[in-house]
Structures are given as structure tokens and as C-alpha cells.
Design a protein around this motif. Structure first.
Motif, PDB file in Angstrom:
ATOM      1  N   PRO A  14       0.820  -1.233   0.000  1.00  0.00           N
ATOM      2  CA  PRO A  14       0.000   0.000   0.000  1.00  0.00           C
ATOM      3  C   PRO A  14       0.844   1.270   0.000  1.00  0.00           C
ATOM      4  O   PRO A  14       0.587   2.198   0.773  1.00  0.00           O
ATOM      5  N   ALA A  60     -13.521  -0.308  -1.695  1.00  0.00           N
ATOM      6  CA  ALA A  60     -12.965  -0.907  -0.486  1.00  0.00           C
ATOM      7  C   ALA A  60     -14.019  -1.536   0.413  1.00  0.00           C
ATOM      8  O   ALA A  60     -13.763  -2.536   1.078  1.00  0.00           O
ATOM      9  N   VAL A 104      -6.108  -1.819  -1.998  1.00  0.00           N
ATOM     10  CA  VAL A 104      -4.812  -1.132  -1.983  1.00  0.00           C
ATOM     11  C   VAL A 104      -4.952   0.287  -2.526  1.00  0.00           C
ATOM     12  O   VAL A 104      -4.347   1.230  -2.002  1.00  0.00           O
ATOM     13  N   ALA A 120      -6.299   2.420   0.180  1.00  0.00           N
ATOM     14  CA  ALA A 120      -5.294   2.630   1.222  1.00  0.00           C
ATOM     15  C   ALA A 120      -4.278   3.679   0.797  1.00  0.00           C
ATOM     16  O   ALA A 120      -3.806   4.483   1.620  1.00  0.00           O
ATOM     17  N   LYS A 121      -3.910   3.698  -0.490  1.00  0.00           N
ATOM     18  CA  LYS A 121      -2.959   4.710  -0.976  1.00  0.00           C
ATOM     19  C   LYS A 121      -3.516   6.119  -0.841  1.00  0.00           C
ATOM     20  O   LYS A 121      -2.750   7.085  -0.727  1.00  0.00           O
ATOM     21  N   PRO A 123      -7.525   3.127   4.531  1.00  0.00           N
ATOM     22  CA  PRO A 123      -7.225   1.710   4.758  1.00  0.00           C
ATOM     23  C   PRO A 123      -8.482   0.932   5.112  1.00  0.00           C
ATOM     24  O   PRO A 123      -9.488   1.496   5.555  1.00  0.00           O
ATOM     25  N   ALA A 124      -8.414  -0.373   4.905  1.00  0.00           N
ATOM     26  CA  ALA A 124      -9.600  -1.222   5.067  1.00  0.00           C
ATOM     27  C   ALA A 124     -10.189  -1.123   6.466  1.00  0.00           C
ATOM     28  O   ALA A 124     -11.420  -1.100   6.642  1.00  0.00           O
ATOM     29  N   ARG A 162     -10.166   1.387   8.573  1.00  0.00           N
ATOM     30  CA  ARG A 162     -10.892   2.655   8.746  1.00  0.00           C
ATOM     31  C   ARG A 162     -12.207   2.626   7.977  1.00  0.00           C
ATOM     32  O   ARG A 162     -13.238   3.102   8.470  1.00  0.00           O
TER      33      ARG A 162
END
Length: 915
Positions: free
Chosen positions: A363, A391, A418, A421-422, A426-427, A429
Motif C-alpha cells: 500500500p 474498499a 490497496v 489505502a494509498k 485503509p480497510a 478505517r
């Protein structure tokens, strides 16, 4: 009714027709008596075990080689001369070589065992109306098999029931993405990779569930066909072994002819027959390069060690040299030229487009717009909801272990996680902000997935009102458009849907070889809410808002483009052979420089269907011309390799799947992918890449060229001594004088110099420009005409110098032992001087650098100590018939060696281009 199995295209029949054809029951399965009868008729569901040659035959086969015959003759001759130690050494070399060959041959058979192990599992079946678990070997045609996520498919099945069933068939077909299955009948002519109503033995269920009727077992499965191809594929001799075999035959004939000529000349001169025969044997002993097998083995072993440091593991020693002769590399796409990790490259929203940096499941990376600015998600609502939908409407997970990031679940969904997340989503959150309440899973019929979430960001609801809900969707562009009434613009406002613009953007991305998914949202505040237990496909048939598109691909490896360019500079053609779609293959080929703008030319990109339609007379030429082969079957991969070999190419073939094994076995050098490759592919290959990178193949080719160079240098160095020793004996017989060198002295020269001097060439570093010259012509002999001229030149210098020194010493009062010792040492000193010249066959010894191979200096020092012991130790004088020499003799020896070196240097300068 007769049960029909292998002859029927079951994918072309409706499920109920297959059930009738196989005389089974779609709900209760087979009965016990039916299973027993069919097991007796069709045999167990296991790949056949081929009976190869016995152990004794395989051991004896290792001695069936001209060079081995020469060595056996040398051992017998030295034993007959009473030199039992030297004879034991020679026979020891023969035995060691035979054992190595036997072990390597045994390992090669592991490829078939690897295939057999793929179907050794258990299966859940329905028999007599009851579900039970049985060994996969007991399955028979007509059995009703149940499939769940994580199961390995135990036989070829015609699917009769599918519930979001997805199967990873990459090991069999090369398809990089798990396929969603259904039970609908398909055209008979459709290739294996597109048979969505079939599940094939050895593949893996990654999601959903289903049931299917066994239509083929054992050797009749697609895996069984590959097993047959692997067994039938010929393990080719490498260019080195072919050249050594040819060289050994010529050498054998030459030695016998020279020995016979020596014996004949002696008889014609009236010399004693026994003495003449002894001299002829001495000639044969001198002409045999006893150190050659050891030099070949050690040089290859050093090459293996060098390649291992560059992440290429060699399974068969001769494969090292084969790489150096490679003219064509047939590379798999997935995992070799690409990362084998789906990566989102572009995010499109109405009115905006963002590029995504980074590759794979790590990520690390950013999103940026056309001005290279990183967007703030609060200022780009459509982008934020596109990433959130990807996501949250997602069943995959991305994990990290020992620095390696992997996806658990569908690779496509992993890429979406991913990408979010970049962008700072992120998963974990996303799950807290949008906890899932219900879901409509993806299916091949719907081609989309929808999830219901509680929107924590919308704030706490008023008393007595339901929590704010959000509906998210992702899937095929056309299907998501069908759910949408509007689209979200750059400001976050809902505007009328413009399907034409969306489809145009999707087509543009797909034209770049990207896989495109659309996302949509029904944000909090919509007029109606959904009860989680009543959430279903019919409740979200419309009212959605399109947020954007995410386009992804399995990206090329960072070093792949440079490696392809380096191979082309080296005169090596690179061709991509993949089971993936033509558009995806073309896009990757363009990115790594395989096409160079030639993709529009006819015949540069060929599919499996194109190959099947080619007339036999045009097949080889078309294969040689094409650069990319897409959607090809295992049989076609094998045929491609055979066609290229038929046009005189030395082919290196890469692969990671079961479907690659036959071609890997057939190729001159089979290269398996170590990280993601199957054990079957590794067992069938000659080399395994530990980092799965095409750049490592280019590095291995470079090392292989260096190995071949060093072998050629050793042979060019050792042959003048062998020929010179033989000619010295012949001249002595012809003139009618005593032998200048005794047989025991010849053995000393051959054995000690090969180890102390010649083997040091195995450590010679690669010469500059080794990857800028074209590959060696496979038909070119081991020694070129220019090298043969040089070998004869040095042989003549050795014969002339030793004969002159021998006669000089006798004429000036030396006894026979002293004269022979002088001639013996002249051979060794000239060899040592010539060794420095052989460090490069074309460049001056001074330009190479004295200390670039320090092992040469070590070897010369060791040989010098040995020669001193041979010359001055009384015990050595007694054993070898030598005598101490004075300084003046050593001076004459050095003068001859210097003169010989100058002549060789002049020859190298005059004929540099012909060697």
C-alpha cells in the motif's frame, strides 16, 4: 445406454443432457453398484505411472558416450602400463560423472510424479442420496461432486449448480484472474480457458459453492492430457553436450588414427614391435584430455554458483551453457514479465481522471491528477465515494507477512483495497466508517456486487428514526450503469447520467489493456431505508448514483523492459506466450517493449484460434515472425517450442503453471517461476527463478555466455598440449630415437596442469561486451576454424620447442633423464604462459589485467611448486624418471616460452575476427 466420457464435448451440452448421458442422478448421485462397476471399467482417478528403464539400465546408459569411451580406454591403457594410481583417478572421474547423470535423470522423472500428486486429494460426493467424503482416486464418471471455497477440484466436472462459484485456473490455463462459473451450455469450439460451465481437475475453488457431474477421470482429464504431453516431450541434448559428443567422436578417431600411424611407422622402420606398441600407447595417453570432464563439471558448477547469487537456481548442470546459446526466449506473461499482482492504475470520475502510482499489493503510492497534484478527498467527493465503494463493497483482505504483501480472496478486490489505502482509506478505517449490514454477493449472471452499510459519518440519527444507510455497488460498467439514475460530478452534486461519456471512458481504458470496474453509491439521506434481513437484488434495481471507474492490470515488472531490451541487443528474440486474453497480452507487451509499435502488423499478435487455423506449411514461419501468443493451450505451447526448434533456434521457455510443463520439458532450457510456480513446472524445468523476474533470465543468459566462453578457453588451452605430446611421440618413432617424454611423465603433465592451471579458467570473469554480441550459432562447432588454427600453431610450437631442447641437451652432454626432464618442463612452462593468453581468445593478455583472476596466479604458483618437486626430489626422480636441471636449462625453457607467447600474440592480433 453406454456412458460416454472423453469423446463428448460436455461443455456443449445442457446440464440435464450430461446427466442423462452419464446415467446418473442430479440429486442422489450414483448407487454403490454403479460406482463399483465404473471403477472396474474406467480405473482409478489417478494419472498413469509410466514404467521407465530399470536402475541397472539407467546406470549403464550413463556410460554410453564417446567421451566416456575415451576415458575408459585411457584408464585401461594406464592400468596396462602399471600406473594404477592414474588409472584409478581416470576411472573415478568416469564413475562420478555417471552417478551425477543418474541422479539428474532420476530428478527429471519427478515432473510426472508432481502431476500425479495434484489429483491426490479427497472429494465430497453424493452417493445413494447421501453426502460423503471419499478419496479422489475413487471417483468415477457420473459421480456428483460438491464444491466449496478452498477445495481442489478432484476431476473434470460439468457444473450443474453454481452459487457465486469462482475457480482459479491459472495453473492450467494461464488466466490471471479467477473465473466466475455458471452452468449454461457453451459452443463446442470454445477453448478450455473460456469453458465457464466446467471445473477441471487440479484447479482451486476460491469462492462460492457448486456441484458438478464427473465427466472425465485420470488420464482422460485435461490434466491427464498435460501428463501425456510431459511424458512425450523429448528432453533435448544441450548445445554443449551435442558439441562435446561430436568433439569426442572426432577426438577418438584422431587418437586411434595417430596411434595406428605411430605403430605403422615404427614397424616400417624395423623397430621392435613391443616397444613400438608401447610408444603408440604413450601417444594415445598423451592425446587424451583426461582433465576435460572435470573441467566441464567444475566450470558448470561455478556457473551454477554465480547464477544462484543472481537468483537463478540451476537443476541440470548443462543448462548453464544452454542459456549462453539461447536464441529465443518464450516468456510467460503473468508473474514473469508482470508482478502477478493486480494494481489499480487509473481512477476516472465524471469530469476528472487520476493516476495511481505504486504496484502490487504493497500500500505504498499516491493518487495524482493531470497536474501531478495529490487530491484532497474532501474536495473530490466522487473520487472519495469511488474509493470507498471499491474498499467497502469488497470481500477480500490484504495481509503482510515477513515483508511480503498478499491478497486473501479475489485479486481484483485486493487491488481496490490497496488503491483506497494509498489515498488514506485503509480497510480498517473503511470498516469503521461504513460497517456492513447486508450484501448481495457477486455472481456471473449479475456481474456486480451490492452492499448495505450504516454511515457512521452521517452522525447519530434522531430518536425514533432509523440509522443512516448507504448502498454501495461495484461491477461491470454496463451492469452498474443499469442500476444508476444519475452521476456524481466533481463538486459532489448529482447530475443526469451520461452513459455515452462513461462508456467512452471505459473503452479508452480497456483499449490500454486495463480491466475496468464501475462503482456507484446510494448515499445517506435517500428517501427509503432497507431492513438488513430484507436486502436483496430486487431492492436495489435502480436509484443509484455512478461515482466513477477504477481501471487495473497486472503491472509489468520494473526491470522487465530493460531486460527485454538487453536481450534484443544480445541478438535474442523475446516472445510472450500466455493463456490470457489478447488485449491484456498486447498491452503488457507494448509496455515492456516487445512490440515497439508493431502491434498493428498482421501476424505479430496471434491467438490460439489463429494458430489452430494456420496451415501446417505456414505454421513455423508464422511462429518465427510473431511476438505475442495469447489464449494458447498447453498443446499449442508445446507445438510453438517445437516449431522454433525446427527453425534452428535454441529455445528458453518460462512458465509457472501445470499447462507450461510440457513446453518446459521440451525447450532447450526450461525456466520455472519459483515463488508462484507450481511444483510440476519446477520439476519439469532446468532452471528455477527464485524472484520470478524476467530480468533474472537476462542475467542468467549473461552468466551462461560466460560459462561457454570459459569452457571454450579451457579446451583451446588443453588441446595443444595433448596434440603436442602425441606428435612428439610420433616424431620420435619416425626419426627412430628415444622418446622425449615417457608415458608416466605425460600423465603427470596432463593431470597436474589440468587441475592447477586449466581449471583456473573456470573462475575467469565475464569479458566486457558479452551481451552486445549475437548468440552462438547452434550449428557452429565447439571450436571454430580460427581456434583450430591457433591450437595447431601452439601444438607445433610445443613439438618444435621440446624436440629442439631435448636434442640440444643430449648433444651438450646431458643424460637421457635430464633431457626428458627439460622437455617435460618446457611443456608445462609453455602451457603456463599460454594460459594467460587463453584468458581471452580475442583480446591481448595485457589488456585483461594481471590480477582480475587471482586464481590464475594461485594455480601457476602451485604448478611451479609441483614442477620443482618433480625435478629435484629424489623420490619423484625415481617414480617419474626425472633428473635435476641447472639454471641454464631453465633459461632456455623460459626463452622458448616467451618466443611462443609472442607468436600467439601476433596470431591473435592478425586473426582477431576469425576466432
Amino acid at each position: 445406454m453406454t456412458v460416454s466420457v472423453s469423446v463428448t464435448a460436455h461443455h456443449g451440452l445442457a446440464a440435464h443432457e450430461v446427466v442423462l448421458l452419464l446415467e446418473t442422478d442430479p440429486h442422489h448421485g450414483l448407487t454403490g453398484p454403479q460406482v463399483a462397476e465404473r471403477l472396474g471399467r474406467f480405473g482409478p482417478n489417478a494419472l498413469p505411472v509410466s514404467r521407465g528403464a530399470g536402475v541397472v539400465t539407467r546406470i549403464l546408459r550413463q556410460f554410453h558416450h564417446p567421451l566416456i569411451y575415451v576415458l575408459l580406454a585411457a584408464g585401461g591403457i594406464t592400468a596396462g602400463l602399471g600406473e594404477y594410481v592414474d588409472s584409478a583417478v581416470i576411472f573415478g572421474v568416469v564413475v562420478v560423472n555417471a552417478l551425477v547423470g543418474f541422479i539428474q535423470e532420476s530428478k527429471a522423472e519427478a515432473a510426472l510424479e508432481g502431476l500425479r500428486s495434484m489429483v491426490r486429494t479427497h472429494a465430497k460426493v453424493v452417493r445413494d442420496g447421501h453426502e460423503r467424503t471419499v478419496p479422489s482416486e475413487d471417483l468415477v464418471p457420473g459421480d456428483l461432486v460438491l464444491l466449496e471455497a478452498g477445495d481442489k477440484v478432484p476431476a473434470d466436472l460439468r457444473l450443474t449448480r453454481v452459487v457465486q462459484l469462482r475457480v482459479d485456473e491459472s495453473a492450467l490455463t494461464g488466466e490471471s484472474v479467477p473465473l466466475s462459473k455458471d452452468e449454461a451450455a457453451l459452443p463446442e469450439a470454445i477453448p478450455v480457458a473460456d469453458r465457464l460451465n466446467m471445473a477441471y481437475s487440479g484447479t482451486l475453488v476460491t469462492g462460492g459453492s457448486g456441484a458438478g457431474v464427473v465427466v472425465a477421470t485420470g488420464a482422460e482429464t485435461e490434466l491427464g492430457e498435460i501428463h501425456r504431453l510431459v511424458g512425450a516431450a523429448e528432453t533435448l541434448a544441450t548445445p554443449l553436450t551435442e558439441k562435446l559428443a561430436r568433439f569426442s567422436k572426432i577426438l577418438t578417431v584422431g587418437i586411434l588414427a595417430l596411434a595406428a600411424a605411430t605403430f605403422g611407422v615404427g614397424l616400417l622402420r624395423g623397430q621392435d614391435a613391443v616397444e613400438t606398441f608401447t610408444a603408440a600407447i604413450a601417444l594415445a595417453v598423451g592425446a587424451i584430455p583426461e582433465g576435460l570432464p572435470a573441467a566441464v563439471t567444475i566450470t558448470l558448477a561455478i556457473g551454477v554458483a554465480r547464477m544462484a547469487r543472481r537468483r537463478a537456481v540451476i537443476r541440470r548442470l548443462p543448462a548453464v551453457e544452454t542459456l549462453g546459446s539461447t536464441t529465443v526466449i518464450c516468456s510467460d506473461k503473468t508473474g514473469t514479465l508482470t508482478e502477478n499482482q493486480m494494481t489499480v492504475r487509473t481512477v476516472w470520475t465524471p469530469g476528472e481522471r487520476f493516476e495511481v502510482s505504486g504496484s502490487g499489493y504493497v500500500p505504498d503510492g499516491t493518487l495524482h491528477d493531470s497536474q501531478d497534484r495529490t487530491p484532497a478527498l474532501d474536495s473530490h467527493p466522487a473520487l472519495r465515494w469511488t474509493l470507498l465503494a471499491g474498499a467497502a463493497c469488497n470481500d477480500a483482505a490484504v495481509t503482510e507477512h515477513d515483508g511480503r504483501w498478499d491478497v486473501v480472496g479475489d485479486p481484483t478486490e485486493g487491488a481496490l483495497l490497496v488503491a483506497a489505502a494509498k489515498a488514506g482509506l485503509p480497510a480498517g478505517r473503511v470498516a469503521r466508517v461504513l460497517p456492513r449490514l447486508a450484501a448481495v454477493p457477486f455472481s456471473s449472471e449479475r456481474q456486480y456486487m451490492v452492499t448495505l452499510h450504516r454511515d457512521e459519518a452521517a452522525g447519530a440519527p434522531a430518536a425514533g428514526t432509523p440509522a443512516a444507510q448507504v448502498v454501495l455497488a461495484k461491477g461491470a460498467v454496463e451492469r452498474i450503469l443499469g442500476l444508476c439514475d444519475g452521476q456524481m460530478d466533481a463538486a459532489g452534486d448529482i447530475t443526469p447520467l451520461d452513459p455515452t461519456a462513461v462508456l467512452r471512458a471505459a473503452d479508452d481504458l480497456a483499449g490500454q489493456g486495463l480491466r475496468v470496474l464501475a462503482t456507484a453509491v446510494r448515499p445517506a439521506g435517500a428517501p427509503d431505508e432497507f431492513p438488513p434481513d430484507g436486502f436483496g437484488e430486487d431492492t436495489v434495481s435502480g436509484g443509484m448514483v455512478l461515482t466513477g471507474l477504477q481501471a487495473m492490470l497486472d503491472p509489468p515488472r520494473a526491470a522487465a523492459g530493460a531486460a527485454v531490451a538487453a536481450c534484443r541487443t544480445a541478438g535474442i528474440a523475446v516472445k510472450m506466450i500466455t493463456g490470457d486474453h489478447a488485449a491484456t497480452a498486447t498491452a503488457i507487451a507494448r509496455r515492456v517493449g516487445l512490440l515497439d509499435g508493431r502491434e498493428d502488423r498482421e501476424g505479430v499478435v496471434l491467438t490460439g484460434a489463429d494458430l489452430a487455423a494456420l496451415p501446417a506449411a505456414e505454421f513455423s514461419e508464422a511462429v518465427d515472425r510473431a511476438q505475442v501468443f495469447a489464449r494458447v493451450s498447453p498443446e499449442q505451447k508445446l507445438r510453438l517450442v517445437e516449431a522454433l526448434q525446427g527453425r534452428g533456434h535454441v529455445v528458453a521457455m518460462t512458465g509457472d503453471g501445470v499447462n507450461d510443463a510440457p513446453a518446459l520439458r521440451q525447450a532447450g532450457i526450461g525456466v520455472a517461476i519459483g515463488g508462484s510456480g507450481t511444483e510440476v513446472a519446477k520439476d519439469a524445468a532446468d532452471m528455477v527463478l527464485t524472484d520470478d523476474d524476467f530480468a533474472t533470465i537476462e542475467a542468467a543468459v549473461e552468466e551462461g555466455r560466460g560459462v561457454f566462453d570459459n569452457l571454450t578457453k579451457f579446451i583451446a588451452w588443453t588441446l595443444p598440449t595433448n596434440i603436442g605430446e602425441g606428435l612428439v611421440i610420433l616424431v620420435a618413432i619416425a626419426v627412430g630415437t628415444a622418446l622425449p617424454i615417457l608415458p608416466t611423465q605425460i600423465l603427470w603433465i596432463n593431470m597436474t596442469t589440468a587441475v592447477a592451471l586449466g581449471l583456473m579458467l573456470a573462475f575467469e570473469p565475464k569479458e566486457p561486451g558479452i551481451m552486445t554480441r549475437p548468440p552462438r550459432d547452434p550449428g557452429q562447432p565447439l571450436l571454430t576454424r580460427g581456434l583450430m588454427v591457433r591450437i595447431l600453431l601452439v601444438s607445433t610450437l610445443l613439438v618444435g620447442g621440446s624436440w629442439w631442447l631435448f636434442q640440444w641437451e643430449l648433444a651438450n652432454g646431458a643424460d637421457l633423464a635430464e633431457a626428458r626432464t627439460a622437455a617435460l618442463n618446457l611443456f608445462v612452462v609453455v602451457e603456463a604462459f599460454y594460459l594467460f593468453s587463453c584468458r581471452s581468445l580475442t583480446r591481448s593478455a595485457w589488456r585483461i589485467g594481471l590480477f582480475s583472476n587471482r586464481w590464475i596466479l594461485v594455480g601457476v604458483t602451485v604448478q611451479a611448486v609441483g614442477q620443482a618437486a618433480l625435478t629435484y626430489l629424489p623420490a619423484m626422480n625415481t617414480i617419474f624418471g626425472t633428473a635435476p636441471l641447472g639454471p641454464d636449462v631453465w633459461l632456455r625453457i623460459l626463452l622458448v616460452a616467451v618466443a611462443a607467447s609472442l607468436v600467439v600474440a601476433a596470431d591473435k592480433r592478425l586473426r582477431r575476427g576469425s576466432v
